[in-house]
Design a protein around this motif. Sequence first.
Motif, short mmCIF file in Angstrom:
data_model
loop_
_atom_site.label_atom_id
_atom_site.label_comp_id
_atom_site.label_asym_id
_atom_site.label_seq_id
_atom_site.Cartn_x
_atom_site.Cartn_y
_atom_site.Cartn_z
N TYR A 10 0.85 -1.18 0.00
CA TYR A 10 0.00 0.00 0.00
C TYR A 10 0.89 1.24 0.00
N VAL A 11 0.54 2.20 -0.86
CA VAL A 11 1.33 3.43 -0.97
C VAL A 11 0.60 4.59 -0.32
N GLU A 12 1.37 5.65 -0.05
CA GLU A 12 0.82 6.82 0.65
C GLU A 12 -0.18 7.61 -0.21
N ASP A 13 0.14 7.76 -1.50
CA ASP A 13 -0.70 8.56 -2.39
C ASP A 13 -0.30 8.26 -3.83
N TRP A 14 -1.05 8.82 -4.77
CA TRP A 14 -0.80 8.52 -6.18
C TRP A 14 0.51 9.10 -6.69
N GLN A 15 0.97 10.19 -6.12
CA GLN A 15 2.26 10.73 -6.52
C GLN A 15 3.36 9.71 -6.19
N SER A 16 3.31 9.14 -5.00
CA SER A 16 4.27 8.10 -4.62
C SER A 16 4.17 6.89 -5.54
N ASN A 32 -13.86 1.79 -6.66
CA ASN A 32 -13.33 1.39 -5.34
C ASN A 32 -12.28 2.37 -4.89
N GLY A 33 -12.70 3.44 -4.29
CA GLY A 33 -11.74 4.41 -3.75
C GLY A 33 -11.95 5.84 -4.21
N PRO A 34 -11.54 6.23 -5.38
CA PRO A 34 -10.92 5.44 -6.44
C PRO A 34 -9.55 4.89 -6.01
N TRP A 35 -9.19 3.76 -6.57
CA TRP A 35 -7.98 3.02 -6.25
C TRP A 35 -7.10 2.95 -7.49
N LYS A 36 -5.81 3.20 -7.32
CA LYS A 36 -4.87 3.11 -8.44
C LYS A 36 -3.80 2.10 -8.09
N ILE A 82 4.38 -8.51 -7.62
CA ILE A 82 4.40 -7.57 -6.51
C ILE A 82 3.62 -6.34 -6.94
N ALA A 83 2.51 -6.08 -6.26
CA ALA A 83 1.63 -4.99 -6.63
C ALA A 83 1.80 -3.81 -5.67
N PHE A 84 1.53 -2.63 -6.20
CA PHE A 84 1.59 -1.38 -5.45
C PHE A 84 0.31 -0.64 -5.73
N GLY A 85 -0.37 -0.16 -4.67
CA GLY A 85 -1.62 0.53 -4.92
C GLY A 85 -2.09 1.32 -3.72
N GLY A 86 -3.10 2.14 -3.97
CA GLY A 86 -3.70 2.91 -2.89
C GLY A 86 -4.64 3.98 -3.42
N THR A 87 -5.20 4.70 -2.46
CA THR A 87 -6.04 5.85 -2.80
C THR A 87 -5.13 7.06 -2.90
N ASP A 88 -5.68 8.19 -3.28
CA ASP A 88 -4.85 9.39 -3.46
C ASP A 88 -4.79 10.21 -2.18
N GLY A 89 -4.30 9.58 -1.12
CA GLY A 89 -4.06 10.29 0.13
C GLY A 89 -5.29 10.55 0.97
#
Length: 133
Positions: free
Chosen positions: A78-84, A109-113, A125-132
């Motif tokens: 899980y990442v902190e935000d979409w910029q990350s 879902n979120g939206p989720w990226k 290995i996946a990386f994803g999250g919402t935009d902060g």
Amino acid sequence: MEKKSQIHSSLKVLLVTDIERAKVFYSDVLGCEVTDWWVIRDDFTGLAIKLLQANDPKDVKPNPPAKGVEHGFDVYCYVEDWQSLDELYLEFKEKGAAIAIEPWVDENNGPWKEFAVKDVDGYCIAFGGTDGY
């Protein structure tokens, strides 16, 4: 009485076909700190994996896809935000990572990226999250 937290992190254990080759991938491509015991990025609360040499290459078994999806995930970060997320994607791509899933946004879902890479043994290995949010 408030229950105190007892677990502060966990890590995934992956069997690999060639421990030295795997260590090079995680160090050079994913930018992890690599030791004889683990690979980590952003401390143990970030990406944390223990690599173990498999006795037999047949023992290395990335997860198959779940019903209705194209790729199986072995590790999800899980990442902190979409910029990350975008910075990680560009970094990994520039270092030659095999991109399994190009960045995409799930608006429902979120939206989720998210995006995903495959390591040298085919682990996804996946990386994803919402935009902060």
